[in-house]
Write a protein that holds these residues in place. Sequence first.
Motif, PDB file in Angstrom:
ATOM      1  N   GLY A   1      -8.442 -17.290 -32.252  1.00 19.06           N
ATOM      2  CA  GLY A   1      -9.179 -16.052 -32.007  1.00 19.06           C
ATOM      3  C   GLY A   1      -8.405 -14.797 -32.334  1.00 19.06           C
ATOM      4  N   LEU A   2      -7.379 -14.916 -33.175  1.00 16.07           N
ATOM      5  CA  LEU A   2      -6.556 -13.750 -33.538  1.00 16.07           C
ATOM      6  C   LEU A   2      -7.165 -13.069 -34.765  1.00 16.07           C
ATOM      7  N   VAL A   3      -8.290 -12.422 -34.552  1.00 17.51           N
ATOM      8  CA  VAL A   3      -9.071 -11.871 -35.662  1.00 17.51           C
ATOM      9  C   VAL A   3      -8.340 -10.723 -36.356  1.00 17.51           C
ATOM     10  N   GLU A   4      -7.862  -9.763 -35.587  1.00 21.25           N
ATOM     11  CA  GLU A   4      -7.192  -8.606 -36.195  1.00 21.25           C
ATOM     12  C   GLU A   4      -5.930  -9.022 -36.936  1.00 21.25           C
ATOM     13  N   GLU A   5      -5.146  -9.922 -36.335  1.00 25.27           N
ATOM     14  CA  GLU A   5      -3.916 -10.374 -36.979  1.00 25.27           C
ATOM     15  C   GLU A   5      -4.219 -11.118 -38.273  1.00 25.27           C
ATOM     16  N   GLY A   6      -5.255 -11.973 -38.239  1.00 22.46           N
ATOM     17  CA  GLY A   6      -5.633 -12.716 -39.429  1.00 22.46           C
ATOM     18  C   GLY A   6      -6.111 -11.808 -40.545  1.00 22.46           C
ATOM     19  N   PHE A   7      -6.932 -10.818 -40.188  1.00 23.00           N
ATOM     20  CA  PHE A   7      -7.438  -9.895 -41.198  1.00 23.00           C
ATOM     21  C   PHE A   7      -6.304  -9.068 -41.803  1.00 23.00           C
ATOM     22  N   ARG A   8      -5.337  -8.682 -40.965  1.00 29.85           N
ATOM     23  CA  ARG A   8      -4.199  -7.905 -41.467  1.00 29.85           C
ATOM     24  C   ARG A   8      -3.376  -8.726 -42.465  1.00 29.85           C
ATOM     25  N   LEU A   9      -3.129  -9.994 -42.134  1.00 29.74           N
ATOM     26  CA  LEU A   9      -2.375 -10.866 -43.041  1.00 29.74           C
ATOM     27  C   LEU A   9      -3.117 -11.059 -44.362  1.00 29.74           C
ATOM     28  N   PHE A  10      -4.427 -11.269 -44.268  1.00 33.44           N
ATOM     29  CA  PHE A  10      -5.238 -11.454 -45.473  1.00 33.44           C
ATOM     30  C   PHE A  10      -5.183 -10.209 -46.356  1.00 33.44           C
ATOM     31  N   SER A  11      -5.196  -9.036 -45.716  1.00 34.96           N
ATOM     32  CA  SER A  11      -5.149  -7.771 -46.456  1.00 34.96           C
ATOM     33  C   SER A  11      -3.803  -7.555 -47.140  1.00 34.96           C
ATOM     34  N   LEU A  12      -2.728  -8.078 -46.532  1.00 35.55           N
ATOM     35  CA  LEU A  12      -1.373  -7.869 -47.070  1.00 35.55           C
ATOM     36  C   LEU A  12      -0.956  -8.923 -48.102  1.00 35.55           C
ATOM     37  N   MET A  13      -1.692 -10.015 -48.171  1.00 36.76           N
ATOM     38  CA  MET A  13      -1.288 -11.141 -49.009  1.00 36.76           C
ATOM     39  C   MET A  13      -0.874 -10.741 -50.417  1.00 36.76           C
ATOM     40  N   GLN A  14      -1.797 -10.113 -51.114  1.00 37.77           N
ATOM     41  CA  GLN A  14      -1.539  -9.810 -52.523  1.00 37.77           C
ATOM     42  C   GLN A  14      -0.677  -8.565 -52.686  1.00 37.77           C
ATOM     43  N   ASP A  15      -0.962  -7.510 -51.949  1.00 38.97           N
ATOM     44  CA  ASP A  15      -0.253  -6.243 -52.138  1.00 38.97           C
ATOM     45  C   ASP A  15       1.212  -6.332 -51.727  1.00 38.97           C
ATOM     46  N   GLU A  16       1.484  -7.016 -50.613  1.00 36.66           N
ATOM     47  CA  GLU A  16       2.861  -7.035 -50.112  1.00 36.66           C
ATOM     48  C   GLU A  16       3.642  -8.268 -50.533  1.00 36.66           C
ATOM     49  N   TYR A  17       2.946  -9.409 -50.703  1.00 40.22           N
ATOM     50  CA  TYR A  17       3.665 -10.647 -50.995  1.00 40.22           C
ATOM     51  C   TYR A  17       3.310 -11.266 -52.347  1.00 40.22           C
ATOM     52  N   GLY A  18       2.404 -10.647 -53.066  1.00 35.60           N
ATOM     53  CA  GLY A  18       2.071 -11.125 -54.407  1.00 35.60           C
ATOM     54  C   GLY A  18       1.349 -12.452 -54.433  1.00 35.60           C
ATOM     55  N   VAL A  19       0.651 -12.795 -53.345  1.00 35.47           N
ATOM     56  CA  VAL A  19      -0.091 -14.056 -53.277  1.00 35.47           C
ATOM     57  C   VAL A  19      -1.576 -13.749 -53.420  1.00 35.47           C
ATOM     58  N   ARG A  20      -2.158 -14.217 -54.490  1.00 35.94           N
ATOM     59  CA  ARG A  20      -3.577 -13.939 -54.746  1.00 35.94           C
ATOM     60  C   ARG A  20      -4.455 -14.892 -53.931  1.00 35.94           C
ATOM     61  N   PRO A  21      -5.385 -14.368 -53.139  1.00 33.80           N
ATOM     62  CA  PRO A  21      -6.238 -15.244 -52.319  1.00 33.80           C
ATOM     63  C   PRO A  21      -7.088 -16.169 -53.185  1.00 33.80           C
ATOM     64  N   ASP A  22      -7.162 -17.441 -52.786  1.00 35.25           N
ATOM     65  CA  ASP A  22      -8.042 -18.388 -53.469  1.00 35.25           C
ATOM     66  C   ASP A  22      -9.137 -18.839 -52.498  1.00 35.25           C
ATOM     67  N   ALA A  23      -9.885 -19.859 -52.891  1.00 36.17           N
ATOM     68  CA  ALA A  23     -11.030 -20.294 -52.085  1.00 36.17           C
ATOM     69  C   ALA A  23     -10.617 -20.734 -50.681  1.00 36.17           C
ATOM     70  N   LYS A  24      -9.443 -21.351 -50.547  1.00 34.04           N
ATOM     71  CA  LYS A  24      -8.993 -21.816 -49.227  1.00 34.04           C
ATOM     72  C   LYS A  24      -8.726 -20.635 -48.294  1.00 34.04           C
ATOM     73  N   HIS A  25      -8.163 -19.567 -48.827  1.00 36.28           N
ATOM     74  CA  HIS A  25      -7.895 -18.389 -47.988  1.00 36.28           C
ATOM     75  C   HIS A  25      -9.204 -17.725 -47.558  1.00 36.28           C
ATOM     76  N   PHE A  26     -10.147 -17.624 -48.493  1.00 34.58           N
ATOM     77  CA  PHE A  26     -11.448 -17.046 -48.145  1.00 34.58           C
ATOM     78  C   PHE A  26     -12.165 -17.922 -47.113  1.00 34.58           C
ATOM     79  N   THR A  27     -12.025 -19.248 -47.249  1.00 39.44           N
ATOM     80  CA  THR A  27     -12.640 -20.157 -46.282  1.00 39.44           C
ATOM     81  C   THR A  27     -12.078 -19.929 -44.889  1.00 39.44           C
ATOM     82  N   CYS A  28     -10.765 -19.755 -44.809  1.00 41.07           N
ATOM     83  CA  CYS A  28     -10.134 -19.473 -43.508  1.00 41.07           C
ATOM     84  C   CYS A  28     -10.660 -18.168 -42.920  1.00 41.07           C
TER      85      CYS A  28
END
Length: 376
Positions: free
Chosen positions: A119-146
């Motif tokens: 139930g860590l919605v805000e934390e999860g959304f923040r990590l998803f938002s930082l994935m590509q910009d801060e860590y260079g990891v492009r979201p794929d289907a598995k990340h969107f599914t999560c």
Amino acid sequence: MLDKIAMVNVVNACAKLGVMHKAKIVHDYVMRMNFSLDVILGTAIIDMYAKCGSVDSAREIFDRMREKNIISWSVMIAAYGYHGDGQKALDLFHMMLGSGILPNNITFVSLLYACSHSGLVEEGFRLFSLMQDEYGVRPDAKHFTCMVDLFGRAGKLDQALKLIEDMNIEKDEGLWGALLGACRIHGHVELAEKAAESLIELQPQNAGHYVLLSNIYAKAGRWKEVAKVRKLMTHQRLKKIPGWTWIEVDNKIHKFSVGDRTHPLSKEIYEELKHLSEKVELAGYVPDTNFVLHDVDEELKLGFLYSHSERLAISFGLISTPEGTPIRITKNLRVCGDCHTFSKFVSSITHRVIIVRDANRFHHFKEGGCSCGDYW
């Protein structure tokens, strides 16, 4: 004598079985043969213990490893995720960053899954938002599914649907399955129909999609729609996967289905279950017949609940294992919501820890509570 490669294969096989007794035997052999806990073998043992129900043992191995790579960290983060401890997963992520190791796409799947199941919605959304910009990891289907699962479990179904509609990658069954699962939790029939339609188009022979939609209709009391779905399944020659629960006792697997009376100790099991049912009702347990997805009267519904496979396995565990020892059971489907409540009461009145591994995650019942915090 097994070499290290063979040993890793044995450990991985034990992880798939999820049986703690065998996990301990395998680990004892590793120690006896003086295998070093290098990155490959150590990570495999972490995964084995986590999937056998002991995240503490997994963490102990993790902490003992002198060398850890990104896979080791990701596996331990994932372990906290499917044991429902999202905060520890996040804490470990920050430890990983502090050690100089950067996350990859697998790390983020593990993190987002952990946030979703806690139930860590805000934390999860923040990590998803930082994935590509801060860590260079492009979201794929598995990340969107999560993320769909994260929003959906939290009841933010509109955000989950918008995410699916706005994404610029191919929509797969995982995405629509996560949305359909969220609709089951929150009883959103219309959105469930949309998700199920997309799922059936992608996987017309997957009986699970039809069953889940049928269950959503049943929970809403829409029995005509239930009949239509079941008729469609019959026309397609699709069969529902039967629910099973199994438990290991004395190095032997004992398997139960709903209403099962084939076990040699069936008489004793049902006697124990009867006593348990009386005790938990005195303690305040009230059966929730909404989890019986059949159009029958209340008395029959109570009968269905009474003989669910989880209860039979727990009752057998109570009469066949030493007092005070944990009871570990595994179910091939999602654990029944009423059996979840029942198990909390049983853990309280028997002072036993009950560890349940279902199709999605682990539940640790102890002294009337569950590790999931009833968020699952």
